[in-house]
Scaffold this motif. Sequence first.
Motif, short mmCIF file in Angstrom:
data_model
loop_
_atom_site.label_atom_id
_atom_site.label_comp_id
_atom_site.label_asym_id
_atom_site.label_seq_id
_atom_site.Cartn_x
_atom_site.Cartn_y
_atom_site.Cartn_z
N THR A 1 0.83 -1.21 0.00
CA THR A 1 0.00 0.00 0.00
C THR A 1 0.86 1.26 0.00
O THR A 1 0.57 2.23 -0.72
N ALA B 1 -4.28 -11.35 -6.85
CA ALA B 1 -5.58 -11.01 -7.42
C ALA B 1 -5.73 -9.50 -7.59
O ALA B 1 -6.22 -9.02 -8.62
N VAL B 2 -5.30 -8.73 -6.59
CA VAL B 2 -5.41 -7.27 -6.66
C VAL B 2 -4.61 -6.73 -7.84
O VAL B 2 -5.09 -5.90 -8.63
N SER C 1 -3.59 -8.35 -10.44
CA SER C 1 -4.02 -8.93 -11.71
C SER C 1 -5.29 -8.28 -12.24
O SER C 1 -5.45 -8.10 -13.45
N PHE C 2 -6.22 -7.92 -11.34
CA PHE C 2 -7.55 -7.51 -11.78
C PHE C 2 -8.01 -6.13 -11.29
O PHE C 2 -8.86 -5.51 -11.92
N ALA C 3 -7.48 -5.64 -10.17
CA ALA C 3 -8.03 -4.42 -9.59
C ALA C 3 -7.26 -3.15 -9.92
O ALA C 3 -7.81 -2.05 -9.80
N LEU C 4 -6.00 -3.28 -10.30
CA LEU C 4 -5.16 -2.10 -10.54
C LEU C 4 -4.92 -1.89 -12.03
O LEU C 4 -4.95 -2.85 -12.81
N SER C 5 -4.67 -0.65 -12.39
CA SER C 5 -4.38 -0.34 -13.80
C SER C 5 -3.02 -0.88 -14.20
O SER C 5 -2.12 -1.00 -13.36
#
Length: 522
Positions: free
Chosen positions: A39, A438-439, A441-445
């Motif tokens: 973070t 997962a974050v 791979s899918f949640a961040l640009s």
Amino acid sequence: MSHQATISTAPAGPVAAPITRSWRTEDWIAVVLGFLVITTVLVLFQWKVFDLRNVVPNFRWTTDSQIAAQTPGWLAALAQIDEEGQARQQQNVLALSKGLRDALTSQNRKAIDAAAAKMASLGSRTIAGALATEIRGHAAATPERVFAPDNLTKVLYVGLGFLIVTAIGVALAGWRVTPFLIGLPAIFVLALVARFLAGNGVFVNWGIEYVIFALLLGLLISNTIGTPWWLKPAVQTEFFIKTGLVILGASLLFHEVLQAGALGIVQALLVVFVVWYSCFWLSRKLRVDDEFAAMLSTAVSICGVSAAIAACGAIKGDKKKLSYVTSLVLIVAVPMMIVMPWIAKVTGMDDLVAGAWLGGTLDTSASVVAAGALISDAAMKTGVIVKFSQNALIGVAAFALAIWWTLKAGAATGERPSAGVIWERFPKFVLGFVLASAVFSFALSPELVAGTRGALGEIRTWWFALAFVCIGLETRFIELATYEQGRPALAFLGAQGINVLWTLLLAWLLFGGVIVAQPAIN
């Protein structure tokens, strides 16, 4: 002194007071610290608060004499490039090659760097560009750059960051902070020395990583003067490596695992299944207990130290046996990293087959990259894809082991295992690893992922470097061969032999165009 007592003398943790809150365990603290680091890096990058390049120091260095020793080989390679350039009438390539050849002959490092930079513009996918990139990497890597004030300042930033983050973790865990922080700088310095040694051009060419030097430095101390008492509270292998594994999840992107289609995943599944059971079977034949066998099998079949620690957490295994397994993994890795690329070259092995072979047998992504690069870019990329596929199975293996061990314990006691017991056994840091993956791979640009990859990779490397120093500090090298009459070592070596042969067969079948068309990896 018994063999078991000499394998690991470091305490499990500098505990002072009883833990009263269930989340204050080493596993959960690793998740908290891992996401604290992730973070922080994301915020710093997004808001441009701090230049993340300040956490990536340079450790590459090649001496003038080493460049002189490699020059004849580089000139021979340039001669081959000239032949091909003349045959294809590539005047640009011939001109760039002449400039680099003249610079090498002059032994002027600045001239070599400049000429190699021009030739490297041809692209790393060309033979000429790849050779120039290699030469430039050595020419620019002067020892003075490593010891430059701005580079040492970056190391200082990292060290202060570790001091703060680990102090938070130790306090949250309820351990004694002061004894831990007294020993931490010494372990950090040992990790720094390991990274400096591994940055030498010779070791870079051979693919010998910092993990080997970190282990050897720790072993040197523990097997000569012994690990000092004041250092032991900071010797926390699992604390360091579990946090590093959570951060590692940020680099394991699902689309990268899948980019070679099903081949990498199929090979990974077949390697893990066959090699795991082969090692477990050998262990039982050699009268190695199931707890030891589970850690050995998981280590040899998936990704070495990280997988062994996940397995130990899943079965609540003996930390002394874990120390043995991790030391064995690293020591066996040294000859493999050197010999396997040599075998691939001597036998004329197909590049993709060689890469898949390396990716399925070497225990860390960095060692796969280094060994694959000794063959070709295609070999390196194939190896990384296969290794990523195996790394992705850490969570699956930990979950399966937790269920199996719980059922095994229930059968022995006559009690029916519950979901709560399985959850208790499951190593929680694996959840952090999966969630981070997962974050990212899918949640961040893609821009945010790419922009933070270098900093997170550097920070993760430091966590692992400290962990491998600790493995050496808590291991008596002489006991590895004699512990339990050498039976665990024999099981591991036998399984590693099966691993090498079975993975080579799979690599040939899947990546050699035997069963399906060869994938387009350049």
